[in-house]
Design a protein around this motif. Structure first.
Motif, PDB file in Angstrom:
ATOM      1  N   LEU A  78       0.180  -1.416  -0.019  1.00  0.00           N
ATOM      2  CA  LEU A  78      -0.007  -0.005   0.459  1.00  0.00           C
ATOM      3  C   LEU A  78       0.943   1.269   0.337  1.00  0.00           C
ATOM      4  O   LEU A  78       1.023   2.260  -0.560  1.00  0.00           O
ATOM      5  N   LEU A  79       1.256   1.063   0.852  1.00  0.00           N
ATOM      6  CA  LEU A  79       2.690   2.753   0.953  1.00  0.00           C
ATOM      7  C   LEU A  79       3.530   2.872  -0.600  1.00  0.00           C
ATOM      8  O   LEU A  79       4.930   4.092  -0.471  1.00  0.00           O
ATOM      9  N   MET A  80       3.767   1.319  -1.103  1.00  0.00           N
ATOM     10  CA  MET A  80       4.453   1.063  -1.895  1.00  0.00           C
ATOM     11  C   MET A  80       4.197   1.614  -3.534  1.00  0.00           C
ATOM     12  O   MET A  80       4.945   2.267  -4.538  1.00  0.00           O
ATOM     13  N   VAL A  81       2.563   1.721  -3.303  1.00  0.00           N
ATOM     14  CA  VAL A  81       1.418   2.472  -4.000  1.00  0.00           C
ATOM     15  C   VAL A  81       2.321   3.982  -4.055  1.00  0.00           C
ATOM     16  O   VAL A  81       2.321   4.697  -4.944  1.00  0.00           O
ATOM     17  N   ILE A  82       1.975   4.186  -2.859  1.00  0.00           N
ATOM     18  CA  ILE A  82       2.024   5.977  -2.464  1.00  0.00           C
ATOM     19  C   ILE A  82       3.956   6.473  -3.045  1.00  0.00           C
ATOM     20  O   ILE A  82       3.833   7.200  -3.836  1.00  0.00           O
ATOM     21  N   GLY A  83       4.793   6.040  -2.624  1.00  0.00           N
ATOM     22  CA  GLY A  83       5.660   5.887  -3.093  1.00  0.00           C
ATOM     23  C   GLY A  83       5.914   5.984  -4.547  1.00  0.00           C
ATOM     24  O   GLY A  83       6.534   6.672  -5.149  1.00  0.00           O
ATOM     25  N   ALA A  84       5.270   4.532  -4.947  1.00  0.00           N
ATOM     26  CA  ALA A  84       5.257   4.790  -6.876  1.00  0.00           C
ATOM     27  C   ALA A  84       4.294   6.295  -7.369  1.00  0.00           C
ATOM     28  O   ALA A  84       4.915   6.757  -8.640  1.00  0.00           O
ATOM     29  N   VAL A  85       3.648   6.157  -6.674  1.00  0.00           N
ATOM     30  CA  VAL A  85       3.045   7.604  -7.511  1.00  0.00           C
ATOM     31  C   VAL A  85       3.415   8.811  -7.299  1.00  0.00           C
ATOM     32  O   VAL A  85       4.012   9.811  -8.201  1.00  0.00           O
ATOM     33  N   LEU A  86       4.668   8.819  -6.488  1.00  0.00           N
ATOM     34  CA  LEU A  86       4.967  10.038  -6.454  1.00  0.00           C
ATOM     35  C   LEU A  86       5.883  10.483  -6.749  1.00  0.00           C
ATOM     36  O   LEU A  86       6.338  11.195  -7.612  1.00  0.00           O
ATOM     37  N   GLY A  87       6.609   8.831  -7.621  1.00  0.00           N
ATOM     38  CA  GLY A  87       7.986   9.026  -8.545  1.00  0.00           C
ATOM     39  C   GLY A  87       7.506   8.721  -9.921  1.00  0.00           C
ATOM     40  O   GLY A  87       8.646   9.882 -10.033  1.00  0.00           O
ATOM     41  N   VAL A  93      12.462  12.235  -3.683  1.00  0.00           N
ATOM     42  CA  VAL A  93      12.532  12.211  -1.604  1.00  0.00           C
ATOM     43  C   VAL A  93      13.945  11.627  -2.052  1.00  0.00           C
ATOM     44  O   VAL A  93      14.557  11.191  -2.318  1.00  0.00           O
ATOM     45  N   ALA A  94      14.663  12.144  -0.946  1.00  0.00           N
ATOM     46  CA  ALA A  94      15.752  12.008  -0.788  1.00  0.00           C
ATOM     47  C   ALA A  94      16.798  10.437  -0.263  1.00  0.00           C
ATOM     48  O   ALA A  94      15.970  10.060   0.194  1.00  0.00           O
ATOM     49  N   SER A  95      17.797  10.807  -0.644  1.00  0.00           N
ATOM     50  CA  SER A  95      18.391   9.135  -0.555  1.00  0.00           C
ATOM     51  C   SER A  95      17.992   7.679  -0.930  1.00  0.00           C
ATOM     52  O   SER A  95      17.641   7.512   0.094  1.00  0.00           O
ATOM     53  N   VAL A  96      17.277   7.675  -1.680  1.00  0.00           N
ATOM     54  CA  VAL A  96      16.188   6.828  -2.056  1.00  0.00           C
ATOM     55  C   VAL A  96      16.679   5.034  -1.853  1.00  0.00           C
ATOM     56  O   VAL A  96      16.334   4.731  -1.706  1.00  0.00           O
ATOM     57  N   GLU A  97      17.673   5.611  -2.610  1.00  0.00           N
ATOM     58  CA  GLU A  97      18.800   3.972  -3.238  1.00  0.00           C
ATOM     59  C   GLU A  97      19.460   4.434  -1.815  1.00  0.00           C
ATOM     60  O   GLU A  97      19.882   2.806  -1.226  1.00  0.00           O
ATOM     61  N   ALA A  98      20.040   5.151  -1.491  1.00  0.00           N
ATOM     62  CA  ALA A  98      21.198   4.768   0.023  1.00  0.00           C
ATOM     63  C   ALA A  98      19.350   4.137   1.311  1.00  0.00           C
ATOM     64  O   ALA A  98      19.871   3.034   2.083  1.00  0.00           O
ATOM     65  N   GLY A  99      18.568   4.526   0.924  1.00  0.00           N
ATOM     66  CA  GLY A  99      17.617   3.953   2.041  1.00  0.00           C
ATOM     67  C   GLY A  99      16.811   2.993   1.462  1.00  0.00           C
ATOM     68  O   GLY A  99      16.372   2.149   2.923  1.00  0.00           O
ATOM     69  N   ILE A 100      17.136   2.362  -0.017  1.00  0.00           N
ATOM     70  CA  ILE A 100      16.965   0.977  -0.221  1.00  0.00           C
ATOM     71  C   ILE A 100      17.740  -0.103   0.856  1.00  0.00           C
ATOM     72  O   ILE A 100      17.131  -1.133   0.954  1.00  0.00           O
ATOM     73  N   ALA A 101      19.237   0.295   0.175  1.00  0.00           N
ATOM     74  CA  ALA A 101      19.739  -0.605   0.134  1.00  0.00           C
ATOM     75  C   ALA A 101      20.310  -0.928   2.598  1.00  0.00           C
ATOM     76  O   ALA A 101      19.918  -1.761   2.917  1.00  0.00           O
ATOM     77  N   HIS A 133      11.154   2.371  -1.069  1.00  0.00           N
ATOM     78  CA  HIS A 133      10.884   0.875  -2.661  1.00  0.00           C
ATOM     79  C   HIS A 133       9.973   1.220  -3.692  1.00  0.00           C
ATOM     80  O   HIS A 133       9.644   1.107  -5.190  1.00  0.00           O
ATOM     81  N   GLY A 134       8.501   1.658  -3.197  1.00  0.00           N
ATOM     82  CA  GLY A 134       7.817   2.517  -4.671  1.00  0.00           C
ATOM     83  C   GLY A 134       7.934   3.646  -5.356  1.00  0.00           C
ATOM     84  O   GLY A 134       7.981   3.653  -5.979  1.00  0.00           O
ATOM     85  N   HIS A 135       9.074   4.416  -4.744  1.00  0.00           N
ATOM     86  CA  HIS A 135       9.034   5.318  -5.134  1.00  0.00           C
ATOM     87  C   HIS A 135      10.445   5.126  -6.550  1.00  0.00           C
ATOM     88  O   HIS A 135      10.527   5.863  -7.030  1.00  0.00           O
TER      89      HIS A 135
END
Length: 201
Positions: A78-87, A93-101, A133-135
């Motif tokens: 559900l939150l991934m969909v919200i992130g995807a919409v933002l993307g 969204v700051a530091s997405v790749e670092a946040g995913i790691a 992850h969604g972003h």
């Protein structure tokens, strides 16, 4: 004198051409939706970071038990969909790749340590990771893909990976299952650390 059949013929030709154009447009839309769905289904399993995090959510949920065994795999998509919409909308969204790691590191660590987080803490942690992850999914949306079909694809794939994680988490009931899961968590945390080092290098 102009034949009466002239306008009829021109009308028939125009109607035929219009039908062909409409058919082509519909076929293009259908192919776009199908391509978007397939892209969405394949994307989570093509990236090691996404795959590990989603399986880890299922494992951790299984370890924590009800209600989180089902709540975590619902909150994450559900939150991934919200992130995807933002993307998709281009909202940064700051530091997405670092946040995913970091999500892979932390999820691996909670499995390794067997942390029995409070419900609110576990949901909040997974919610933040879901947005990140969604972003990433949203910003990597293929140009030719249908956003709705692509989103549906990666949500379905995410759910299946969560279910796979829950199935793995059930190994905890076996004599050496807990040790195996802790080892899996350690491997995930190490993989996440390696990913983070690459992002920061």
């Amino acid at each position: 004198m102009q034949s009466a059949h002239g306008p009829l013929r021109r009308g028939a030709v125009f109607s035929t051409a219009l039908c062909l154009l409409c058919g082509t447009a519909l076929a293009h839309t259908e192919q776009s939706a199908t391509g978007g769905l397939m892209s969405g289904l394949l994307h989570p399993v093509q990236g090691l970071d996404h795959l590990l995090a989603m399986v880890a959510v299922g494992i951790w949920g299984a370890f924590l038990g009800a209600p989180l065994v089902w709540a975590l795999p619902v909150v994450f998509p559900l939150l991934m969909v919200i992130g995807a919409v933002l993307g998709i909308a281009g909202v940064p969204v700051a530091s997405v790749e670092a946040g995913i790691a970091i999500s892979v590191v932390l999820l691996g660590s909670v499995i390794l340590t067997g942390w029995r987080a409070p419900v609110a803490a576990a949901l909040a942690l997974v919610a933040v990771f879901g947005v990140l992850h969604g972003h990433a999914h949203g910003t990597e949306l293929p140009e030719a893909a249908s956003p709705a079909a692509y989103s549906a694809g990666f949500v379905i794939a995410t759910g299946l990976l969560h279910v796979a994680g829950i199935a793995l988490g059930r190994l905890d009931c076996l004599p050496r299952g807990r040790a195996l899961l802790r080892g899996t968590g350690a491997a995930m945390a190490l993989a996440g650390t390696w990913m983070l080092a690459r992002v920061w290098s």
